[in-house]
Design an enzyme around this catalytic site. Structure first.
Site, PDB file in Angstrom:
ATOM      1  N   HIS A  48     -16.372  -9.218  -2.115  1.00  0.00           N
ATOM      2  CA  HIS A  48     -15.141  -9.662  -2.780  1.00  0.00           C
ATOM      3  C   HIS A  48     -14.526 -10.895  -2.111  1.00  0.00           C
ATOM      4  O   HIS A  48     -14.306 -11.915  -2.792  1.00  0.00           O
ATOM      5  CB  HIS A  48     -14.137  -8.519  -2.834  1.00  0.00           C
ATOM      6  CG  HIS A  48     -12.754  -8.934  -3.223  1.00  0.00           C
ATOM      7  ND1 HIS A  48     -12.450  -9.464  -4.459  1.00  0.00           N
ATOM      8  CD2 HIS A  48     -11.587  -8.927  -2.517  1.00  0.00           C
ATOM      9  CE1 HIS A  48     -11.149  -9.747  -4.509  1.00  0.00           C
ATOM     10  NE2 HIS A  48     -10.609  -9.434  -3.342  1.00  0.00           N
ATOM     11  N   GLU A  76      -5.001  -6.116   5.673  1.00  0.00           N
ATOM     12  CA  GLU A  76      -4.671  -5.008   4.774  1.00  0.00           C
ATOM     13  C   GLU A  76      -5.651  -3.850   4.894  1.00  0.00           C
ATOM     14  O   GLU A  76      -5.251  -2.681   4.882  1.00  0.00           O
ATOM     15  CB  GLU A  76      -4.662  -5.526   3.329  1.00  0.00           C
ATOM     16  CG  GLU A  76      -4.187  -4.518   2.308  1.00  0.00           C
ATOM     17  CD  GLU A  76      -2.704  -4.216   2.432  1.00  0.00           C
ATOM     18  OE1 GLU A  76      -2.344  -3.042   2.297  1.00  0.00           O
ATOM     19  OE2 GLU A  76      -1.922  -5.159   2.684  1.00  0.00           O
ATOM     20  N   ASP A  77      -6.949  -4.153   5.022  1.00  0.00           N
ATOM     21  CA  ASP A  77      -7.973  -3.113   4.886  1.00  0.00           C
ATOM     22  C   ASP A  77      -8.773  -2.820   6.151  1.00  0.00           C
ATOM     23  O   ASP A  77      -9.649  -1.953   6.136  1.00  0.00           O
ATOM     24  CB  ASP A  77      -8.957  -3.503   3.769  1.00  0.00           C
ATOM     25  CG  ASP A  77      -8.280  -3.567   2.410  1.00  0.00           C
ATOM     26  OD1 ASP A  77      -7.335  -2.783   2.196  1.00  0.00           O
ATOM     27  OD2 ASP A  77      -8.675  -4.397   1.580  1.00  0.00           O
TER      28      ASP A  77
END
Length: 716
Positions: A48, A76-77
């Site tokens: 992504h 974020e991840d």
């Protein structure tokens, strides 16, 4: 998925100065951080961010933006932190990734208030560096391309609606039309799949029937322009389904009625050639009246420049044509990315005349942020700003003001300056006095008439279009309401304290601040005025040994307005409005005994003392407020009143009634026929009168004319 060397080659292809080592380090770092994470499609998650970076290479963005795209999900991840990114890749990239992360969190909640608050934070980050938005748009585009892999239909719908509401319009505002159109079409595919499939089927049938009509028309255009001595490129394409759908909705027509489903672009070397090309086209084919726009002389706010015309062109087909230079075409396709950092630097881009309107729009949004209001209000205003076509109007001195279609003189005034909007009392459009709710059209010259005594009217909200105007009106109303609540609160406290024979000075009232958890005296007064804090609570806090006198209907009826006037709040015609309102359909008038009912958060509502509606408040003694009229006879004012009249159904009866009302110095503001038969008809008259005596004289006079059977004043 793009391989490491393919991504680097893409960047070096348009920017040989790019930092190849930095891109490679980011690629390896992000791959390790995302590790074995997987997407809903089953692909490695790392695919992504790399695809997002690939989208940004199509916009030819600088190294820092490409690296930000690769790293944009690491905070974020994964376990990455802003400080870690700053150490490894520099503070600039760390701040960009942090800005994108704040916006990504919008997608993690369905609560509107949280979404709106995160959107505010994102716009603040975007105002500092527009690349935050460019990365996020590419991120959203790739997510929309893979939306069909998400199992939850509700989640797909939410993401698609958010894309249509926020991201596609933002892409349009930044002038990135290719991304905007693809985002709209992908969202349309999810939100209204049946309509899209029907349109696609019909468009494909039309293309099959027409054969190579697009290329034939393009060839004819090219031949005529070349014969006119112009070197040019001409291309044509079928419009996207959502673009066709939106045009059908706007014009309220069917697909069969929509003939201009193909668009053609003509690109020439310079601006004079644009106008020469226009001349060649209009000499050879008739133009469609009302379908010509010159965005070269008056560019759009996002930097877009082109000439638009619609003609009955080759093959007798109605065709839309855009004429622009090659540089204008680059700006039209890539928007603000067309001249970003690697060409001009951040300061150079902001100074660019092409994008002055874009940065002006961002500054207006930040101005709305700084002046408060709820996050939901801000999100609403922002959407209003983004969903807009444009009209171009002028001040009397010739300054161009760009507004969304449907804008009014109030929007125009606030676009000039907030102070101009706040002090607007009237306007002239093209030299003629016109209502403030008039809709402006292209080319209007607007003169705003001002008065320093004016303040924005709540009624303006019903017809303004721009977020800036609506935000300023609400801000002004909030400020005026707070001031009115403060003045009313002081009057109420003074009345309660005086009725008990106690002092209500500021020094005394300040004793209650701590116990009542108020920051200052203004906060205390406003809370009493808007009814969220009772005057009795304040009194008992300051003087716990001497309880305040109780109010209520029985006490106020018994007093009948006579005797001791201590504790009475005085009502003038000028002080009712935001904090003090007249009861709907009760129409209290000077000369009548009145009472106030306090409603928490809304202030005081005035009723006649005998109004039946007061019965519902009989058990709530703390809400009753003793009030009395205080009207200056030297400066008479007018108040609304209502009469129910039964009259004979005769020729000229209505004329007799209205003439009599005018003879008695009153104006009819509304007249409604409530019932009519062969002999009589009933009507409701809304009037403006000075006081109760004035109304009584009018009623007596009406009862005295032969065509009137009955006159009554309704009581509610």
């Amino acid at each position: 998925m793009l391989r490491q060397y393919e991504l680097v080659d893409r960047v070096l292809g348009y920017d040989p100065r790019a930092d190849e080592a930095l891109i490679n380090r980011a690629y390896v770092y992000a791959m390790k951080k995302h590790g074995s994470q997987m997407r809903a499609s089953g692909d490695p998650y790392f695919s992504h961010p790399i695809e997002v970076a690939g989208i940004l290479t199509d916009l030819k963005l600088d190294t820092a933006t490409i690296v930000t795209a690769i790293l944009h999900d690491t905070i974020e991840d994964t376990g990455a932190t802003v400080d870690e990114l700053a150490d490894l890749f520099g503070v600039e990239i760390a701040n960009l990734v942090d800005g994108v992360t704040k916006l990504t969190r919008i997608e993690l909640t369905s609560e509107r208030s949280k979404q709106a608050e995160n959107f505010r934070k994102f716009l603040l980050a975007m105002s500092n560096d527009i690349r935050v938005l460019l990365v996020k748009l590419a991120d959203r585009l790739h997510n929309m391309r893979t939306l069909h892999f998400i199992q939850s239909a509700e989640k797909r719908q939410r993401i698609a609606q958010e894309t249509m509401d926020i991201y596609a319009p933002l892409a349009g505002r930044m002038g990135i039309q290719e991304i905007r159109e693809e985002l709209e079409d992908l969202a349309f595919k999810e939100l209204n799949p049946e309509a899209r499939e029907t349109l696609l089927k019909r468009l494909n049938e039309f293309s099959a029937e027409s054969g190579d009509i697009v290329e034939h028309i393009a060839a004819d255009l090219r031949a005529k322009l070349n014969a006119g001595g112009l070197a040019c490129e001409v291309d044509g394409r079928q419009k996207r389904p959502y673009s066709v759908w939106r045009k059908m909705e706007r014009r309220a027509i069917s697909l069969e009625q929509l003939s201009d489903i193909f668009g053609f672009r003509i690109m020439v070397d310079d601006i004079p050639d644009c106008y020469r090309a226009l001349g060649v086209l209009h000499m050879n084919w008739p133009m469609v009246p009302g379908r010509f726009k010159d965005y070269i002389s008056t560019p759009k706010n996002n930097g877009y420049r082109s000439i638009h015309t619609t003609m009955i062109g080759p093959k007798q087909k109605r065709v839309e044509i855009q004429i622009r230079t090659h540089k204008m075409h680059e700006v039209a396709e890539l928007g603000i990315a067309a001249h970003w950092l690697y060409k001009e630097g951040p300061s150079g881009a902001e100074r660019s005349e092409e994008f002055a309107g874009t940065f002006s729009w961002l500054r207006q949004l930040i101005e709305m942020l700084e002046h408060g209001g709820s996050p939901e209000e801000f999100l609403e205003h922002t959407k209003l700003q983004m969903f807009s076509d444009q009209v171009f109007c002028f001040t009397p001195k010739g300054t161009l003001i760009t507004l969304p279609r449907g804008a009014t003189p109030i929007d125009f005034a606030y676009a000039v300056h907030t102070e101009v909007g706040d002090s607007c009392v009237g306007c002239k459009i093209n030299g003629r006095h016109m209502p403030l709710r008039s809709v402006l059209v292209n080319g209007d010259e607007v003169e705003i008439i001002r008065s320093q005594a004016q303040r924005p009217s709540p009624a303006w909200e019903a017809f303004v279009i721009t977020g800036k105007a609506r935000s300023a009106i609400r801000r002004s109303i909030r400020s005026a309401k707070e001031a009115e609540f403060g003045r009313l609160g002081r009057q109420i406290l003074k009345g309660v304290f005086e009725a008990a024979g106690k002092d209500a000075s500021d020094v005394v009232l300040q004793r209650a601040l701590h116990s009542l958890h108020k920051d200052d005296l203004d906060d205390l007064l406003a809370s009493v005025g808007d009814g969220t804090l009772s005057a009795q609570q304040v009194f008992e806090t300051v003087y716990p040994e001497a309880p305040a006198k109780k109010g209520g209907r029985r006490k106020l009826v018994k007093s009948n307005g006579a005797g001791d006037q201590r504790g009475v709040v005085r009502i003038t015609g000028a002080n009712h409005g935001l904090a003090i309102r007249m009861a709907t359909n009760s129409f209290p008038l000077p000369g009548e005994r009145i009472v106030g009912i306090i409603t928490p958060g809304e202030g005081v509502t005035i009723y006649p003392i005998d109004a039946p509606a007061l019965e519902e408040f009989d058990g709530e003694t703390t809400r009753w407020l003793d009030v009395a009229w205080d009207i200056d006879p030297e400066h008479p004012q007018f108040f609304p009143a209502r009469l129910n009249v039964t009259a004979r159904n005769e020729v000229g009866a209505l004329g007799h009634i209205t003439s009599l009302v005018a003879d008695y110095g009153s104006n009819i503001t509304n007249l409604t026929m409530t019932q009519r038969d062969s002999d009589f008809y009933d009507m409701q008259l809304d009037l403006e009168v000075r006081d109760f005596k004035h109304l009584t004289r009018i009623m007596s006079a009406l009862n005295g004319i032969s065509v009137v059977s009955q006159v009554m004043r309704p009581r509610r």
